[in-house]
Write a protein that holds these residues in place. Structure first.
Motif, short mmCIF file in Angstrom:
data_model
loop_
_atom_site.label_atom_id
_atom_site.label_comp_id
_atom_site.label_asym_id
_atom_site.label_seq_id
_atom_site.Cartn_x
_atom_site.Cartn_y
_atom_site.Cartn_z
N LEU A 37 5.70 3.36 0.96
CA LEU A 37 5.31 2.10 0.34
C LEU A 37 5.57 1.02 1.38
CD1 LEU A 37 5.66 0.92 -3.19
CD2 LEU A 37 6.57 -0.57 -1.46
N GLU A 38 4.50 0.37 1.83
CA GLU A 38 4.60 -0.62 2.90
C GLU A 38 3.99 -1.94 2.40
OE1 GLU A 38 3.38 -1.03 7.59
OE2 GLU A 38 2.44 0.51 6.38
N PHE A 39 4.73 -3.02 2.55
CA PHE A 39 4.28 -4.32 2.08
C PHE A 39 3.30 -4.94 3.08
CE2 PHE A 39 8.27 -3.64 -0.07
CZ PHE A 39 7.97 -4.02 -1.35
N GLU A 40 2.33 -5.71 2.54
CA GLU A 40 1.34 -6.38 3.38
C GLU A 40 1.86 -7.74 3.81
OE1 GLU A 40 -2.34 -6.46 1.28
OE2 GLU A 40 -2.49 -4.28 1.23
N ASP A 66 7.02 -15.19 8.24
CA ASP A 66 8.37 -15.48 7.76
C ASP A 66 8.72 -14.61 6.56
OD1 ASP A 66 6.64 -16.60 5.98
OD2 ASP A 66 7.60 -18.57 5.92
N ASP A 67 7.83 -13.70 6.20
CA ASP A 67 8.04 -12.79 5.08
C ASP A 67 8.77 -11.54 5.58
OD1 ASP A 67 7.94 -11.53 2.65
OD2 ASP A 67 5.84 -10.93 2.84
N THR A 68 10.00 -11.32 5.13
CA THR A 68 10.78 -10.18 5.62
C THR A 68 10.41 -8.87 4.93
OG1 THR A 68 12.55 -10.69 4.05
CG2 THR A 68 12.75 -11.58 6.29
N PHE A 69 9.63 -8.93 3.85
CA PHE A 69 9.21 -7.69 3.19
C PHE A 69 8.30 -6.86 4.10
CE2 PHE A 69 10.35 -9.73 -0.87
CZ PHE A 69 11.10 -8.69 -1.41
N THR A 70 7.61 -7.49 5.04
CA THR A 70 6.70 -6.75 5.91
C THR A 70 7.45 -5.80 6.85
OG1 THR A 70 6.71 -8.53 7.52
CG2 THR A 70 4.98 -8.58 5.88
N GLU A 71 8.73 -6.02 7.03
CA GLU A 71 9.53 -5.14 7.89
C GLU A 71 10.05 -3.92 7.14
OE1 GLU A 71 12.60 -7.56 9.55
OE2 GLU A 71 11.18 -9.12 10.13
N LEU A 72 9.76 -3.85 5.85
CA LEU A 72 10.34 -2.82 5.00
C LEU A 72 9.33 -1.71 4.73
CD1 LEU A 72 12.87 -2.25 3.27
CD2 LEU A 72 11.76 -3.48 1.42
N LYS A 73 9.74 -0.47 4.96
CA LYS A 73 8.94 0.71 4.61
C LYS A 73 9.83 1.62 3.78
CE LYS A 73 5.78 1.06 8.49
NZ LYS A 73 5.28 1.94 9.55
N LEU A 74 9.40 1.90 2.57
CA LEU A 74 10.18 2.75 1.68
C LEU A 74 9.54 4.13 1.62
CD1 LEU A 74 10.67 0.21 -1.24
CD2 LEU A 74 12.27 0.76 0.58
N GLU A 75 10.36 5.18 1.70
CA GLU A 75 9.88 6.56 1.65
C GLU A 75 10.16 7.16 0.28
OE1 GLU A 75 11.63 8.92 4.71
OE2 GLU A 75 10.47 7.96 6.29
N PHE A 76 9.18 7.90 -0.24
CA PHE A 76 9.32 8.59 -1.52
C PHE A 76 8.86 10.03 -1.35
CE2 PHE A 76 8.72 4.14 -2.49
CZ PHE A 76 9.69 3.88 -3.42
N SER A 77 9.44 10.92 -2.15
CA SER A 77 9.08 12.33 -2.04
C SER A 77 7.77 12.65 -2.76
CB SER A 77 10.20 13.21 -2.57
OG SER A 77 10.46 12.88 -3.93
N SER A 78 7.32 11.79 -3.67
CA SER A 78 6.06 12.03 -4.36
C SER A 78 5.34 10.71 -4.62
CB SER A 78 6.28 12.77 -5.68
OG SER A 78 6.91 11.92 -6.61
N LYS A 134 0.85 -1.18 0.00
CA LYS A 134 0.00 0.00 0.00
C LYS A 134 0.89 1.23 0.00
CE LYS A 134 -0.77 -0.25 4.96
NZ LYS A 134 -1.74 -0.29 6.03
N ILE A 135 0.42 2.26 -0.69
CA ILE A 135 1.14 3.53 -0.80
C ILE A 135 0.27 4.59 -0.13
CG2 ILE A 135 2.04 5.26 -2.38
CD1 ILE A 135 2.46 2.98 -4.42
N TYR A 136 0.84 5.30 0.84
CA TYR A 136 0.05 6.27 1.60
C TYR A 136 0.96 7.33 2.21
CZ TYR A 136 1.78 3.77 5.70
OH TYR A 136 2.59 3.20 6.65
N ILE A 137 0.33 8.39 2.72
CA ILE A 137 1.03 9.41 3.52
C ILE A 137 0.66 9.12 4.96
CG2 ILE A 137 1.12 11.84 4.14
CD1 ILE A 137 0.84 12.58 1.30
N PRO A 138 1.63 9.00 5.87
CA PRO A 138 1.28 8.70 7.26
C PRO A 138 0.53 9.85 7.92
CG PRO A 138 3.64 9.12 7.05
CD PRO A 138 3.06 9.11 5.66
#
Length: 93
Positions: A26-29, A45-57, A5-9
């Motif tokens: 961008l946060e993985f489910e 066991d999915d390590t993508f859930t620990e990943l949050k990517l920040e983008f400027s737009s 999901k892509i959102y603004i906190p």
């Protein structure tokens, strides 16, 4: 295919400022969440859930998701209601 999901906190409710609310995340489910039998926490066991990517737009986040074949859901931010008040309004009721 990974889902994200892509959102603004949201603004921190404990602070009055709007810091850190201008970046798109961008946060993985979580895939197949399970309950930890020892502590009762949700785990995976999915390590993508620990990943949050920040983008400027938003466009950069969507472009990254398309380039990496990520099925992304975009959550648009809500507009804040601002009520203009005067100090004198406290005494007019």
């Amino acid at each position: 295919m990974k889902k994200a999901k892509i959102y603004i906190p949201n603004k921190n409710p404990m602070q009055s400022g709007l810091g850190k609310t201008n970046k798109w995340i961008l946060e993985f489910e979580t895939n197949n969440p399970t309950e930890n039998p020892l502590m009762g926490w949700e785990s995976s066991d999915d390590t993508f859930t620990e990943l949050k990517l920040e983008f400027s737009s938003k466009e950069l986040a969507v472009e990254y998701a398309k380039k990496n074949k990520i099925d992304a859901e975009i959550i648009e931010p809500r507009k804040r209601k601002t009520v203009k008040k005067s100090y004198a309004d406290n005494f007019l009721k």
